[in-house]
Design a protein around this motif. Structure first.
Motif, PDB file in Angstrom:
ATOM      1  N   VAL A 148      -8.247   3.918  -3.394  1.00 56.82           N
ATOM      2  CA  VAL A 148      -8.613   2.638  -3.032  1.00 56.82           C
ATOM      3  C   VAL A 148      -9.433   1.612  -2.188  1.00 56.82           C
ATOM      4  O   VAL A 148     -10.011   2.480  -1.422  1.00 56.82           O
ATOM      5  N   GLU A 149     -10.191   0.510  -3.379  1.00 56.35           N
ATOM      6  CA  GLU A 149     -11.736   0.709  -2.719  1.00 56.35           C
ATOM      7  C   GLU A 149     -11.961  -0.331  -2.818  1.00 56.35           C
ATOM      8  O   GLU A 149     -12.440  -1.245  -1.581  1.00 56.35           O
ATOM      9  N   THR A 150     -10.875  -1.520  -3.184  1.00 61.04           N
ATOM     10  CA  THR A 150     -10.819  -3.223  -3.132  1.00 61.04           C
ATOM     11  C   THR A 150      -9.368  -3.350  -2.349  1.00 61.04           C
ATOM     12  O   THR A 150      -8.492  -3.361  -2.217  1.00 61.04           O
ATOM     13  N   GLU A 151      -9.441  -4.891  -1.167  1.00 61.59           N
ATOM     14  CA  GLU A 151      -8.199  -5.329  -0.959  1.00 61.59           C
ATOM     15  C   GLU A 151      -6.748  -5.634  -2.231  1.00 61.59           C
ATOM     16  O   GLU A 151      -5.615  -5.784  -1.858  1.00 61.59           O
ATOM     17  N   ALA A 152      -8.115  -6.568  -3.158  1.00 62.11           N
ATOM     18  CA  ALA A 152      -6.577  -6.209  -4.593  1.00 62.11           C
ATOM     19  C   ALA A 152      -6.143  -5.052  -4.491  1.00 62.11           C
ATOM     20  O   ALA A 152      -4.877  -5.228  -4.856  1.00 62.11           O
ATOM     21  N   GLN A 153      -6.958  -4.156  -4.647  1.00 65.03           N
ATOM     22  CA  GLN A 153      -6.193  -2.544  -5.312  1.00 65.03           C
ATOM     23  C   GLN A 153      -4.880  -3.041  -4.359  1.00 65.03           C
ATOM     24  O   GLN A 153      -3.697  -2.176  -3.942  1.00 65.03           O
ATOM     25  N   MET A 154      -5.782  -2.719  -3.160  1.00 65.15           N
ATOM     26  CA  MET A 154      -4.556  -2.207  -2.081  1.00 65.15           C
ATOM     27  C   MET A 154      -3.253  -3.248  -1.694  1.00 65.15           C
ATOM     28  O   MET A 154      -1.851  -2.870  -1.808  1.00 65.15           O
ATOM     29  N   ARG A 155      -3.650  -4.231  -2.165  1.00 61.93           N
ATOM     30  CA  ARG A 155      -2.070  -5.429  -1.831  1.00 61.93           C
ATOM     31  C   ARG A 155      -1.575  -5.054  -3.720  1.00 61.93           C
ATOM     32  O   ARG A 155      -0.288  -4.455  -3.334  1.00 61.93           O
ATOM     33  N   TRP A 156      -2.246  -4.093  -4.590  1.00 61.09           N
ATOM     34  CA  TRP A 156      -1.562  -4.194  -5.759  1.00 61.09           C
ATOM     35  C   TRP A 156      -0.302  -2.932  -5.568  1.00 61.09           C
ATOM     36  O   TRP A 156       0.904  -2.885  -5.847  1.00 61.09           O
ATOM     37  N   ALA A 157      -0.651  -1.745  -4.529  1.00 56.65           N
ATOM     38  CA  ALA A 157       0.169  -1.112  -4.690  1.00 56.65           C
ATOM     39  C   ALA A 157       0.694  -0.711  -3.478  1.00 56.65           C
ATOM     40  O   ALA A 157       2.293  -0.020  -3.725  1.00 56.65           O
ATOM     41  N   PHE A 158       0.714  -1.703  -2.656  1.00 58.47           N
ATOM     42  CA  PHE A 158       1.812  -1.887  -1.631  1.00 58.47           C
ATOM     43  C   PHE A 158       2.707  -2.851  -1.683  1.00 58.47           C
ATOM     44  O   PHE A 158       3.618  -2.978  -1.593  1.00 58.47           O
ATOM     45  N   SER A 159       2.539  -3.597  -3.057  1.00 58.97           N
ATOM     46  CA  SER A 159       3.946  -4.249  -3.293  1.00 58.97           C
ATOM     47  C   SER A 159       4.814  -3.929  -4.034  1.00 58.97           C
ATOM     48  O   SER A 159       5.180  -4.053  -4.778  1.00 58.97           O
ATOM     49  N   GLY A 160       4.810  -1.895  -4.458  1.00 61.01           N
ATOM     50  CA  GLY A 160       5.426  -1.451  -5.202  1.00 61.01           C
ATOM     51  C   GLY A 160       6.383  -1.347  -4.429  1.00 61.01           C
ATOM     52  O   GLY A 160       8.107  -1.274  -4.178  1.00 61.01           O
ATOM     53  N   ARG A 161       6.497  -1.622  -2.740  1.00 62.73           N
ATOM     54  CA  ARG A 161       7.966  -1.677  -1.627  1.00 62.73           C
ATOM     55  C   ARG A 161       8.375  -2.932  -2.044  1.00 62.73           C
ATOM     56  O   ARG A 161       9.959  -3.061  -1.476  1.00 62.73           O
ATOM     57  N   ASP A 162       8.087  -3.358  -2.744  1.00 60.92           N
ATOM     58  CA  ASP A 162       8.977  -5.105  -3.202  1.00 60.92           C
ATOM     59  C   ASP A 162      10.042  -4.506  -3.857  1.00 60.92           C
ATOM     60  O   ASP A 162      10.500  -4.003  -4.980  1.00 60.92           O
TER      61      ASP A 162
END
Length: 162
Positions: A148-162
């Protein structure tokens, strides 16, 4: 240059892994053999077609399917996140991956370098499987520090909890 390494960890009763694009760092045939030896049930490619062509891996999907594994192509730009059209495909890929993992299967996700896009997708699967995002990230980075290299990638990955 480093060899073709596969970084794996237990997820949802199965094994998820990330790796670079076969042929990127070494001989395509040797990398494909290593991939085959890992025995994935499902391979998800996060590279663009242009990246695959540049590494002489344009036939990767056919080669993977010839190994009796399922292949899903989700092209995402380097350092990017899925666009809306790819996001729709992600849902199908994620459902397939999670079902595979829950049956004790093996899911391999690759991008060009085996860090950003593939790390983002593995992390998203971990979160969708019920892991706490920060704990999942720590577990993933314990085996692949560049995942996970970018903040956008982190946000996208973490959005799986929604």
């Amino acid at each position: 240059m480093a060899g073709f390494d596969i970084y794996s960890l237990p997820v949802a009763g199965g094994v998820a892994a990330l790796c670079p694009l076969p042929g990127r760092q070494d001989d395509y045939s040797a990398d494909l053999q290593r991939l085959c030896d890992w025995r994935p049930s499902l391979v998800i490619s996060m590279t663009t077609q242009a990246e695959m062509v540049a590494c002489d891996a344009a036939g990767l999907g056919d080669d993977i399917e010839a190994l009796a594994a399922c292949w899903i192509h989700l092209p995402v730009a380097d350092f990017g996140v899925p666009t809306p059209d790819i996001e729709e495909l992600w849902r199908v890929a994620a459902d397939t991956a999670l079902a595979t993992l829950q049956r004790g299967g093996r899911v391999l996700i690759h991008c060009n370098g085996g860090c950003g896009r593939s790390g983002m997708a593995v992390l998203r699967l971990m979160v969708e499987a019920g892991e706490e995002p920060e704990a999942a990230l720590a577990r993933l980075r314990a085996i692949r520090p560049c995942a996970v290299e970018t903040e956008a990638q982190m946000r996208w990955a973490f959005s799986g909890r929604d």
